[in-house]
Design a protein around this motif. Structure first.
Motif, PDB file in Angstrom:
ATOM      1  N   HIS A 125       8.278 -27.806  55.953  1.00  0.00           N
ATOM      2  CA  HIS A 125       7.304 -27.999  54.878  1.00  0.00           C
ATOM      3  C   HIS A 125       7.960 -28.621  53.659  1.00  0.00           C
ATOM      4  O   HIS A 125       8.988 -28.149  53.193  1.00  0.00           O
ATOM      5  N   ARG A 135      12.473 -30.285  47.003  1.00  0.00           N
ATOM      6  CA  ARG A 135      11.491 -29.946  48.031  1.00  0.00           C
ATOM      7  C   ARG A 135      11.042 -31.174  48.808  1.00  0.00           C
ATOM      8  O   ARG A 135       9.953 -31.195  49.382  1.00  0.00           O
ATOM      9  N   HIS A 140      14.091 -26.836  52.555  1.00  0.00           N
ATOM     10  CA  HIS A 140      14.820 -26.223  51.428  1.00  0.00           C
ATOM     11  C   HIS A 140      16.338 -26.470  51.476  1.00  0.00           C
ATOM     12  O   HIS A 140      17.012 -26.283  50.472  1.00  0.00           O
ATOM     13  N   ASP A 185       2.162 -24.742  54.067  1.00  0.00           N
ATOM     14  CA  ASP A 185       2.668 -23.837  53.005  1.00  0.00           C
ATOM     15  C   ASP A 185       1.520 -23.009  52.420  1.00  0.00           C
ATOM     16  O   ASP A 185       1.629 -22.491  51.301  1.00  0.00           O
ATOM     17  N   GLU A 233      11.902 -17.166  56.507  1.00  0.00           N
ATOM     18  CA  GLU A 233      12.224 -18.249  55.561  1.00  0.00           C
ATOM     19  C   GLU A 233      13.374 -17.802  54.662  1.00  0.00           C
ATOM     20  O   GLU A 233      13.184 -17.094  53.686  1.00  0.00           O
ATOM     21  N   HIS A 280      16.483 -20.688  51.424  1.00  0.00           N
ATOM     22  CA  HIS A 280      15.362 -20.948  50.511  1.00  0.00           C
ATOM     23  C   HIS A 280      15.993 -21.596  49.274  1.00  0.00           C
ATOM     24  O   HIS A 280      16.782 -22.543  49.443  1.00  0.00           O
ATOM     25  N   HIS A 290       4.045 -23.988  58.836  1.00  0.00           N
ATOM     26  CA  HIS A 290       4.516 -23.046  57.812  1.00  0.00           C
ATOM     27  C   HIS A 290       3.398 -22.451  56.974  1.00  0.00           C
ATOM     28  O   HIS A 290       2.627 -23.180  56.345  1.00  0.00           O
TER      29      HIS A 290
HETATM   30 ZN   LIG Z   1       9.179 -22.721  51.333  1.00  0.00          ZN
END
Ligand SMILES: [Zn+2]
Length: 357
Positions: free
Chosen positions: A192, A203, A171, A306, A104, A131, A6
């Motif tokens: 991620h 997260r 997410h 990320d 995403e 997300h 990612h």
């Molecule tokens: Zn993200």
């Protein structure tokens, strides 16, 4: 083998109006950094901001796909877009990096499956279901953690399976992650984030979801952002309120085009960072690997940096040119070469081979 699941470089290219060749030092990932680290594959996300839905979401995604195509199609590009596992093999054997396009946030979909066909035609090969806001058909961990997939959400997963697009549950709510693992016919990924037993946040991923993804043959990829990997102070409500208000003003401004709004929000997202974010070295990243390994073994851990979606990283891996330092660090921590190979690329490669035909 080096595969990163990612990055958000497309959002940066668009919002800053720069290229991989003239990045002005603004990016975690650029042509020079790709040349230096020579990853086998980079998953490059087109960020679908939850403030844009349906055709508006598709428009910002298309703009990012265009910019990635321009950059990776450049004659001097060290990376080339891969559409299949065969492409990845061919590109990395030629000494280049395979760029795999992703989206995403499933906000373009609403109640229709056709957008998925369009994304596939554009070369997208992974979809992160949500997300920071739920869709009508899937819960996000940030705003609706108790919600899972609806019946239509199950159809989305079936369509992704049919097309050969990897299902990504980063997410998403735990309920959504478990439901996706249950109904997907192919391995799924968490691209991620961190692990919840070390950091309780939207997260991070819960143990039950790690187990479900591993049982499916998928991977859980750790981000390089310390607040995803370790305990952080609660977000200051005054700061949060101020940022939310600023964002709302942009979203509601009728005089600005959707694309300009997207760029403005992306720059704001970058500029407005919580004041007391923690800093850390590679130890916290390895702590997260260790937890997944203890739980399900070393066949299911991967990298999901990320890069360009986070304001800063763990020290020593500040940008893509330094990503191979992870292997050196893990060796010093006593990881075997075989285990390091799996984490840095082989595990992700297995999923790509299973899904990208
Ligand atoms: Zn993200």
């Amino acid at each position: 083998m080096l595969i990163d699941l990612h990055n958000d470089v497309a959002m940066k290219l668009l919002s800053h109006g720069v290229s991989l060749f003239r990045s002005g030092g603004k990016l975690h990932i650029d042509a020079e950094k790709i040349r230096k680290s020579r990853p086998d594959a980079l998953f490059c996300a087109c960020y679908s901001d939850p403030n844009f839905l349906g055709e508006d979401a598709m428009e910002v995604v298309r703009a990012q796909i265009r910019i990635l195509r321009e950059n990776f199609g450049h004659p001097e590009s060290p990376a080339e877009i891969a559409l299949s596992f065969g492409d990845l093999d061919r590109i990395s054997s030629a000494g280049k990096t395979a760029a795999i396009l992703t989206v995403e946030g499933g906000y373009a979909i609403r109640d229709r499956l056709e957008p998925l066909e369009e994304l596939f035609r554009h070369g997208v090969r992974l979809l992160t279901l949500t997300h920071s806001m739920a869709t009508d058909w899937a819960g996000s961990d940030a705003d609706q953690p108790g919600r899972g997939l609806t019946t239509f959400g199950e159809k989305v997963i079936a369509k992704l399976n049919e097309l050969g697009i990897i299902v990504d549950v980063a997410h998403a709510s735990t309920e959504t992650q478990l439901a996706a693992a249950r109904c997907s016919r192919a391995p799924i990924v968490y691209s991620h984030g961190g692990v919840r037993s070390l950091v309780a946040s939207s997260r991070s991923i819960a143990d039950e979801a790690i187990r479900a993804i591993a049982e499916k043959g998928g991977v859980i990829a750790m981000s390089f952002y310390p607040p995803h990997l370790m305990k952080s102070p609660e977000l200051d409500p005054v700061w949060l309120n101020r940022v939310m208000k600023k964002m709302q003003i942009v979203v509601e401004d009728p005089s600005v085009s959707q694309l300009e709004k997207f760029k403005c929000l992306a720059r704001m997202f970058e500029e407005e960072q919580p004041p007391d974010n923690p800093h850390a070295g590679l130890g916290v990243l390895a702590d997260n690997f260790d937890h997944v390994i203890e739980l399900v073994g070393d066949d299911f851990v991967a990298l999901g940096s990320d890069y360009d979606g986070i304001p800063y990283t763990c020290t020593r891996i500040e940008d893509l040119s330094k990503i191979r330092r992870i292997a050196d660090y893990l060796r010093s921590r006593g990881y075997s070469d075989g285990r390091i190979e799996k984490i840095c690329g082989l595990n992700a490669k297995r999923v790509i081979e299973a899904v990208l035909r």
